[in-house]
Design a protein around this motif. Structure first.
Motif, short mmCIF file in Angstrom:
data_model
loop_
_atom_site.label_atom_id
_atom_site.label_comp_id
_atom_site.label_asym_id
_atom_site.label_seq_id
_atom_site.Cartn_x
_atom_site.Cartn_y
_atom_site.Cartn_z
N ILE A 177 -7.94 4.07 0.12
CA ILE A 177 -6.50 4.60 -0.15
C ILE A 177 -7.09 5.79 -1.17
O ILE A 177 -7.17 5.41 -2.29
N LEU A 178 -7.37 7.03 -0.65
CA LEU A 178 -7.81 8.09 -1.45
C LEU A 178 -6.63 8.77 -1.98
O LEU A 178 -5.79 9.45 -1.24
N PRO A 225 -9.72 -5.59 -4.11
CA PRO A 225 -8.83 -4.69 -3.15
C PRO A 225 -7.62 -4.65 -3.55
O PRO A 225 -7.21 -5.92 -4.43
N ILE A 226 -6.69 -3.55 -3.19
CA ILE A 226 -5.27 -3.72 -3.85
C ILE A 226 -4.27 -4.21 -2.46
O ILE A 226 -3.14 -4.25 -2.85
N GLY A 227 -4.88 -4.16 -1.32
CA GLY A 227 -3.97 -4.65 -0.21
C GLY A 227 -4.86 -5.24 1.10
O GLY A 227 -6.20 -5.08 0.83
N VAL A 228 -4.17 -5.89 1.70
CA VAL A 228 -4.88 -6.36 3.02
C VAL A 228 -4.06 -6.18 4.11
O VAL A 228 -2.82 -6.29 4.09
N TYR A 229 -4.52 -5.72 5.27
CA TYR A 229 -3.68 -5.77 6.86
C TYR A 229 -4.54 -6.55 7.74
O TYR A 229 -5.71 -6.54 7.81
N THR A 274 -8.29 -5.94 7.12
CA THR A 274 -8.86 -4.66 6.72
C THR A 274 -8.42 -4.81 5.05
O THR A 274 -6.96 -5.19 4.96
N PHE A 275 -9.25 -4.73 4.19
CA PHE A 275 -9.12 -4.65 2.87
C PHE A 275 -8.98 -3.21 2.25
O PHE A 275 -9.71 -2.37 2.60
N PHE A 276 -7.95 -2.74 1.52
CA PHE A 276 -7.61 -1.65 1.09
C PHE A 276 -8.13 -1.63 -0.45
O PHE A 276 -7.94 -2.40 -1.13
N CYS A 277 -8.83 -0.27 -0.75
CA CYS A 277 -9.34 -0.30 -1.99
C CYS A 277 -8.98 1.23 -2.59
O CYS A 277 -8.71 2.10 -1.64
N LYS A 278 -8.38 1.12 -3.85
CA LYS A 278 -7.72 2.54 -4.15
C LYS A 278 -8.83 3.40 -4.88
O LYS A 278 -9.81 3.07 -5.44
N ALA A 279 -8.76 4.77 -4.58
CA ALA A 279 -9.89 5.67 -5.14
C ALA A 279 -8.89 6.90 -5.46
O ALA A 279 -7.85 7.49 -4.97
N HIS A 280 -9.52 7.65 -6.29
CA HIS A 280 -8.71 8.79 -6.88
C HIS A 280 -10.02 10.17 -6.49
O HIS A 280 -11.15 9.94 -6.80
N ASP A 320 3.82 -0.71 1.16
CA ASP A 320 4.37 -1.09 -0.25
C ASP A 320 3.29 -1.15 -1.13
O ASP A 320 3.35 -1.27 -2.53
N ILE A 321 1.95 -0.43 -0.81
CA ILE A 321 1.07 -0.42 -1.63
C ILE A 321 0.95 1.20 -1.99
O ILE A 321 -0.07 1.61 -2.69
N LEU A 322 1.71 2.03 -1.51
CA LEU A 322 1.75 3.58 -1.87
C LEU A 322 2.87 3.82 -3.04
O LEU A 322 3.78 3.06 -2.79
N SER A 323 2.50 4.79 -3.47
CA SER A 323 3.65 5.09 -4.39
C SER A 323 4.74 6.09 -4.03
O SER A 323 4.42 6.99 -2.86
N ASP A 324 5.98 5.46 -4.09
CA ASP A 324 6.96 6.26 -3.73
C ASP A 324 7.35 7.84 -3.89
O ASP A 324 7.79 8.58 -3.15
N PHE A 325 6.57 8.30 -5.15
CA PHE A 325 7.04 9.43 -5.52
C PHE A 325 5.57 10.31 -5.67
O PHE A 325 4.72 9.69 -6.37
#
Lengths: 297, 299
Positions: free
Chosen positions: B61-62, B232-236, B250-256, B294-299
């Motif tokens: 999740i970039l 990981p920050i989430g799994v699908y 699928t495991f999600f990793c957060k990156a900037h 639910d692992i994404l920012s609303d704003f």
């Protein structure tokens, strides 16, 4: 696009002028300074949104939660009952002190379980300076008080906030002949910053002061071999000092630097809500998210 | 239950050949039973035939963080203006002599600007030049800085790409959190779907290492990124793999993203877009959207 058009429209609409104040029929009561006493307790709220606090909530908080998360399988087991060295039921050993078994627990306090509720955050910034000239004459502290007031903007009870303590004078606690300190004599000043003013100070420090310091690599970290099992290691505070010349780089001081008798060095403590094992590292991660540099020697 | 299974499959296998990392790190699961390998969409990440395919993929999740502050709503601005008026009415007298040299141009400028602010806050009788008993003006007036006055205009809060509807630019929607989605062909049918960049896990590789490798493979080496954590920050778990013998996770990793831009290889990836959470819903498949929203920012 409709959303950007809405944004532009919101920006262009000005907050309309306020209604005329109501006609005063009966004057307000006056206090002993002959100033009117309002009917309600007036408290000054925020006058603008806080950029760094927004940055914390938008970006830092999520990242810190992921970075500091420690996975635990199920709830923690209850703590082991203390094995008593001396039996309190035995009349012979009834009042003996039972020391905790397993050695010193200093710096071994476990951190609370990770949860979205206790993500690390900055609680306050504490500034502190000690002035050696104040030992000879307490009036020498006035310069430090004035400088700290300009730096922090804090007033006792300022804006109707009773929690705001303003600049506080630090007095000696013990006798130390080497430094000529006696109990009760003023030796320095300290101020606690919270809320928007804290973030404002942090922004000023990061953008105006630290980049202009000569040969400042960052907050110097202790060697990697240093044990973290110390009281400071589990308290979640990041501390560092600034030399006297750094005070001249704060814009509030820079504009009329010659009004102050001298410049003062200071200690800055970033106090976070982290506690337990590894709290200081978590606090460093948080503070570095606000662009405070760290360096190893 | 499957979440539990996924987590336990991440734990280090006691008999595995790969031991040097602590248990808290997510490592590959060494499966003993033969598992049907899921179709990998990317040839770069395909494994040599000897190694066994694993039912785990990592997705990245970039995120592009907000560039500017949020525009306050009309209500917020009214609140701030009201509080500023209270503060202006109650503040201590300003010590001009402490802050400025007597009669310096800086002082004149500050006084005039403050008069303007005063008049803006409280209306006409306030913020007018001071007069003495005969009505003569004393102190600075608006004309004093009239010549040197230049109106400072702030930069626009919307970028040109916002009006063009360009979803590939990193300058769009400066106030919002943006996330990278790619469009790729999936499965045997070859249907085009939007998803986060993803790739497989190689033997002995940690999740965050695989995430870094896969991100470079899919999006090209022309950007600076930082993977936030090793966890990981989430799994699908896709519904097609719900049967016991074809489970996949699928495991999600957060990156900037810190600098640069995505450069896709047109052979494998058809398109990419930087989108807010709300813009994603229409593009993603329903199951995938419910898994990631639910692992994404609303704003």
């Amino acid at each position: 696009m409709s959303t950007s058009a809405a944004v532009i429209e919101t920006m262009q609409r000005t907050v309309g002028s306020f209604r005329k104040p109501p006609r005063i029929r009966k004057p307000l009561k006056l206090d002993r300074h002959r100033l009117p006493i309002p009917h309600v307790k007036i408290v000054v709220g925020e006058t603008h949104s806080c950029r760094l606090r927004e940055h914390f909530h938008n970006t830092l908080q999520d990242d810190l939660m992921y970075m500091t998360y420690i996975h635990e399988n199920g709830p923690r087991p209850p703590p082991q009952p203390v094995r008593l060295t001396y039996d309190p039921n035995n009349p012979y050993t009834k009042f003996r002190h039972n020391p905790p078994v397993g050695g010193s627990q200093l710096g071994k306090k476990p951190s609370p379980p990770s949860s979205p509720k206790n993500v690390i955050q900055l609680e306050k910034i504490s500034l502190h300076t000690m002035s050696r000239e104040a030992l000879s004459s307490r009036s020498n502290l006035l310069g430090a008080i004035a400088a700290f007031r300009a730096l922090s903007g804090e007033n006792p009870g300022g804006g109707g906030w009773e929690s705001s303590k303003g600049i506080q004078i630090v007095t000696g606690k013990k006798t130390a002949h080497k430094w000529k300190i006696r109990p009760g004599i003023p030796v320095g000043v300290t101020v606690d910053l919270k809320g928007p003013k804290m973030y404002e100070f942090l922004g000023t420090l990061v953008e105006f002061v630290l980049p202009r310091l000569r040969e400042f690599p960052g907050i110097v970290l202790p060697p990697e071999s240093t044990s973290m099992a110390t009281p400071s290691g589990v308290s979640g505070v990041v501390s560092f000092g600034l030399p006297p010349e750094a005070m001249g780089f704060f814009p509030q001081i820079e504009i009329n630097q010659d009004m102050y008798p001298k410049l003062y060095g200071m200690h800055i403590h970033f106090i976070t809500n982290a506690e337990g094992v590894g709290a200081q590292n978590r606090a460093r991660a948080l503070v570095s998210g606000f662009q405070i540099p760290f360096a190893r020697k | 239950m499957w979440v539990r299974n996924a987590l336990s499959s991440c734990r280090r296998h006691p008999r595995g050949p790969f031991h040097p990392f602590s248990r808290s790190l997510a490592t590959e699961a060494s499966t003993s039973s033969p598992v049907a390998p899921p179709e990998s969409s990317l040839p770069q990440t395909s494994h040599p035939k000897t190694s066994q395919r694993l039912p785990i993929t990592t997705a990245i999740i970039l995120n592009r963080s907000p560039l500017i502050t949020r525009t306050p709503s009309l209500f917020e601005r009214a609140y701030y203006a009201y509080q500023a008026r209270i503060q202006r009415a109650l503040h201590n007298p300003f010590p001009y002599e402490f802050w400025f040299k007597e009669g310096s141009p800086l002082e004149t400028r500050f006084r005039v600007e403050d008069m303007k602010r005063e008049r803006k806050a409280f209306g006409k009788p306030f913020g007018m030049p001071a007069t003495d008993a005969e009505g003569n003006v004393v102190g600075p007036t608006y004309e004093d800085i009239g010549l040197q006055e230049e109106d400072e205009e702030s930069m626009p809060r919307t970028h040109a790409v916002d009006t063009q509807g360009d979803v590939k630019s990193l300058d769009r929607k400066g106030q919002r959190n943006l996330y990278l989605l790619i469009k790729a062909k999936s499965g045997e049918e070859g249907e085009e779907i939007w998803k986060f960049p993803e790739g497989g896990l190689q033997k002995g590789e940690l999740l965050h290492e695989a995430a870094a490798r896969d991100l470079t493979a899919v999006c090209g080496p022309y950007m600076d990124t930082w993977i936030v954590s090793r966890k990981p920050i989430g799994v699908y778990n896709p519904p097609s793999s719900s049967s016991e013998n074809s489970k996949s996770f699928t495991f999600f990793c957060k990156a900037h993203i810190l600098a640069g831009q995505v450069r896709i290889d047109k052979k494998h990836v058809l398109d990419f877009a930087w989108l807010t959470k709300q813009e994603m819903e229409s593009r993603l498949e329903t199951d995938y959207w419910l898994g990631v929203k639910d692992i994404l920012s609303d704003f």
